[in-house]
Design an enzyme around this catalytic site. Structure first.
Site, PDB file in Angstrom:
ATOM      1  NE  ARG A  38      28.983  21.050   5.963  1.00  0.00           N
ATOM      2  CZ  ARG A  38      27.767  21.310   5.505  1.00  0.00           C
ATOM      3  NH1 ARG A  38      27.102  22.358   5.949  1.00  0.00           N
ATOM      4  NH2 ARG A  38      27.222  20.534   4.600  1.00  0.00           N
ATOM      5  CE  LYS A 199       8.883  10.694  -3.360  1.00  0.00           C
ATOM      6  NZ  LYS A 199       8.225  12.001  -3.519  1.00  0.00           N
ATOM      7  N   GLY A 357      23.740  12.739   2.434  1.00  0.00           N
ATOM      8  CA  GLY A 357      23.390  13.010   3.836  1.00  0.00           C
ATOM      9  C   GLY A 357      22.984  11.757   4.587  1.00  0.00           C
ATOM     10  N   GLY A 380      25.009  18.132  -1.904  1.00  0.00           N
ATOM     11  CA  GLY A 380      24.648  18.549  -3.269  1.00  0.00           C
ATOM     12  C   GLY A 380      25.789  18.387  -4.251  1.00  0.00           C
TER      13      GLY A 380
HETATM   14  P1  ADP Z   1      20.984  10.358   0.633  1.00  0.00           P
HETATM   15  O1  ADP Z   1      20.623  11.472   1.571  1.00  0.00           O
HETATM   16  O2  ADP Z   1      22.125   9.545   1.155  1.00  0.00           O
HETATM   17  O3  ADP Z   1      21.216  10.851  -0.780  1.00  0.00           O
HETATM   18  P2  ADP Z   1      18.209   9.713   0.164  1.00  0.00           P
HETATM   19  O4  ADP Z   1      17.789  10.982   0.818  1.00  0.00           O
HETATM   20  O5  ADP Z   1      18.020   9.598  -1.294  1.00  0.00           O
HETATM   21  O6  ADP Z   1      19.725   9.349   0.555  1.00  0.00           O
HETATM   22  O7  ADP Z   1      17.380   8.489   0.763  1.00  0.00           O
HETATM   23  C1  ADP Z   1      17.323   8.191   2.131  1.00  0.00           C
HETATM   24  C2  ADP Z   1      15.929   7.857   2.570  1.00  0.00           C
HETATM   25  O8  ADP Z   1      15.382   6.786   1.811  1.00  0.00           O
HETATM   26  C3  ADP Z   1      15.913   7.417   4.000  1.00  0.00           C
HETATM   27  O9  ADP Z   1      15.156   8.324   4.745  1.00  0.00           O
HETATM   28  C4  ADP Z   1      15.261   6.020   3.970  1.00  0.00           C
HETATM   29  O10 ADP Z   1      14.386   5.799   5.041  1.00  0.00           O
HETATM   30  C5  ADP Z   1      14.502   6.065   2.668  1.00  0.00           C
HETATM   31  N1  ADP Z   1      14.210   4.715   2.167  1.00  0.00           N
HETATM   32  C6  ADP Z   1      15.094   3.761   1.813  1.00  0.00           C
HETATM   33  N2  ADP Z   1      14.474   2.629   1.451  1.00  0.00           N
HETATM   34  C7  ADP Z   1      13.136   2.849   1.567  1.00  0.00           C
HETATM   35  C8  ADP Z   1      11.968   2.059   1.332  1.00  0.00           C
HETATM   36  N3  ADP Z   1      12.049   0.803   0.898  1.00  0.00           N
HETATM   37  N4  ADP Z   1      10.774   2.631   1.555  1.00  0.00           N
HETATM   38  C9  ADP Z   1      10.714   3.910   2.011  1.00  0.00           C
HETATM   39  N5  ADP Z   1      11.770   4.708   2.242  1.00  0.00           N
HETATM   40  C10 ADP Z   1      12.979   4.183   2.026  1.00  0.00           C
END
Ligand code: ADP
Ligand code: MG
Length: 399
Positions: A38, A199, A357, A380
């Site tokens: 950063r 999710k 992230g 965010g």
């Molecule tokens: P970002 O931080 O880039 O916005 P998220 O936090 O929404 O991404 O999602 C990342 C997480 O989703 C990772 O920890 C990954 O392991 C999990 N993930 C991706 N696909 C699956 C799956 N099929 N089942 C369980 N977890 C998953």
């Protein structure tokens, strides 16, 4: 794109006081900066202003001190890290307003740099209290915002100050806003969006916005399971939000109406236990997932088809990994599609912008972050931008 001033619009700044909002919310390890990403991001703006002869005062928050002083969240702890990155001496000033800051400005010479104390030590910061903002502005001649990552907050140092002083976007902010504009503001079409991650519930607003903006929506990760289940696919014991079936249907209907093609995986990588290279690992059609299996990655045929989709697109925006990429081999689809996107970007046929992230971690893991057109580290703020929200810190720079 908002119409904003940049450092190119500054006249002679020599001897003037620049109040520069930066992101110094860096991870620490035993009292020193553990990751200076950063600081490196804002160094060009700071050095450019200092070299033009301004007295540069850095404003930033650090941790969550909730409106009171806290010795473990003082920006004095980050002063050394800022000096290391800039290769210059930096004065620490234990206030953000008032006579102590005024005295410090008297001591600083043109081209010198100071770090003010953590803005969040004062309750007026997060409340965006006009009196607090006025007191901070009183010591400055102009304001520069170089902290896109804090722009989704309407705080005094991210929003209020822009109304009280001539306001400019710093170089990092300028770069980010231009990249985001190229991705969703005024993109070359067709546009593809990859939305993955764990999710649906955390990214509902993102999906709802994207279906109206892009021609191809690629859904992967755990959230694809919710969509598959809504369509009647048995996803076994996969991560899945069954209660969101109606919401998933509504998003698919909205996509249909908007002419957005939604891509869900048709083959998947499954296992009975969530572990590295489990013995139960296999690849199958989405309709063949057993009751005791979980979907952990997009399958090879689907990934190849998704690569072909990207070849027809001019713009890509990506948030969220396609699989549980931290655990091998469930990083395979994410790595493969990221490499395709990187190659297309290098060839010049695709503008690729990614953020989030875990997404940044996944692209680094795939070794392609540098080949993307732009990778945003603003968690965010990047997501709120993907939701189509106006970011207060960006809106306040509008002229
Ligand atoms: P970002 O931080 O880039 O916005 P998220 O936090 O929404 O991404 O999602 C990342 C997480 O989703 C990772 O920890 C990954 O392991 C999990 N993930 C991706 N696909 C699956 C799956 N099929 N089942 C369980 N977890 C998953
Ligand atoms: Mg995450």
């Amino acid at each position: 794109m908002p119409n904003f001033r940049t450092l190119d619009d500054l006249g002679d700044v020599s001897g003037k006081v620049a109040l520069v909002r930066v992101d110094l919310n860096v991870p620490m390890d035993e009292g020193s900066v553990a990751d200076d990403t950063r600081i490196r991001a804002v160094a060009p703006t700071i050095l450019e202003l200092a070299d033009a002869g301004a007295k540069v005062l850095l404003l930033a928050h650090f941790g969550r001190p909730k409106g009171q002083r806290s010795s473990t969240e003082s920006l004095s702890l980050v002063q050394g890290g800022v000096e290391d990155v800039l290769g210059r001496e930096v004065m620490f000033i234990p206030e953000v307003a008032g006579p102590i800051v005024e005295q410090a400005i008297g001591i600083l010479r043109a081209g010198d740099i100071g770090v003010l104390e953590n803005t969040r030590f004062w309750p007026g910061e997060e409340k965006n209290d006009p009196e607090f903002a006025k007191a901070v502005a009183a010591n400055g001649d102009f304001y520069v915002n170089d902290a896109f990552s804090a722009a989704h907050r309407a705080h005094a140092s991210t929003e209020g100050l822009a109304h009280l002083l001539p306001a400019y976007a710093g170089r990092a902010m300028e770069k980010e806003l231009k990249a985001l504009d190229a991705a969703l503001g005024n993109p070359q079409t067709p546009v593809a969006a990859v939305v993955g991650g764990a999710k649906v519930s955390t990214k509902l607003a993102v999906l709802e916005h994207l279906v109206t903006k892009v021609q191809h929506l690629i859904i992967g990760g755990g959230m694809a399971n919710t969509f598959l289940a809504a369509r009647g696919v048995n996803v076994g014991k996969s991560l899945c939000e069954h209660d969101l079936a109606a919401t998933a249907e509504a998003i698919l209907d909205a996509a249909d109406r908007a002419g957005c093609t939604v891509h869900l995986p048709y083959d998947v990588v499954v296992a009975k236990e969530f572990a590295a290279n489990p013995p139960s690992l296999r690849t199958c059609n989405v309709h063949e997932v057993a009751e005791d299996e979980m979907i952990l990655d997009v399958g090879p045929q689907a990934v190849e088809a998704l690569g072909d989709v990207l070849k027809t697109c001019r713009t890509l925006v990506w948030n969220g990994p396609l699989g549980a990429f931290e655990t091998p081999p469930f990083d395979t689809a994410t790595v493969a599609l990221a490499q395709t996107a990187a190659a297309l970007t290098k060839e010049g046929s695709l503008v690729s912008v990614a953020g989030g992230g875990d997404t940044v971690a996944a692209l680094n893991h795939a070794g392609v972050a540098a080949d993307f057109t732009y990778v945003s580290t603003a968690g965010g703020a990047f997501l709120e931008w993907m939701e189509g929200k106006e970011l207060p810190g960006v809106a306040a720079l509008n002229i």
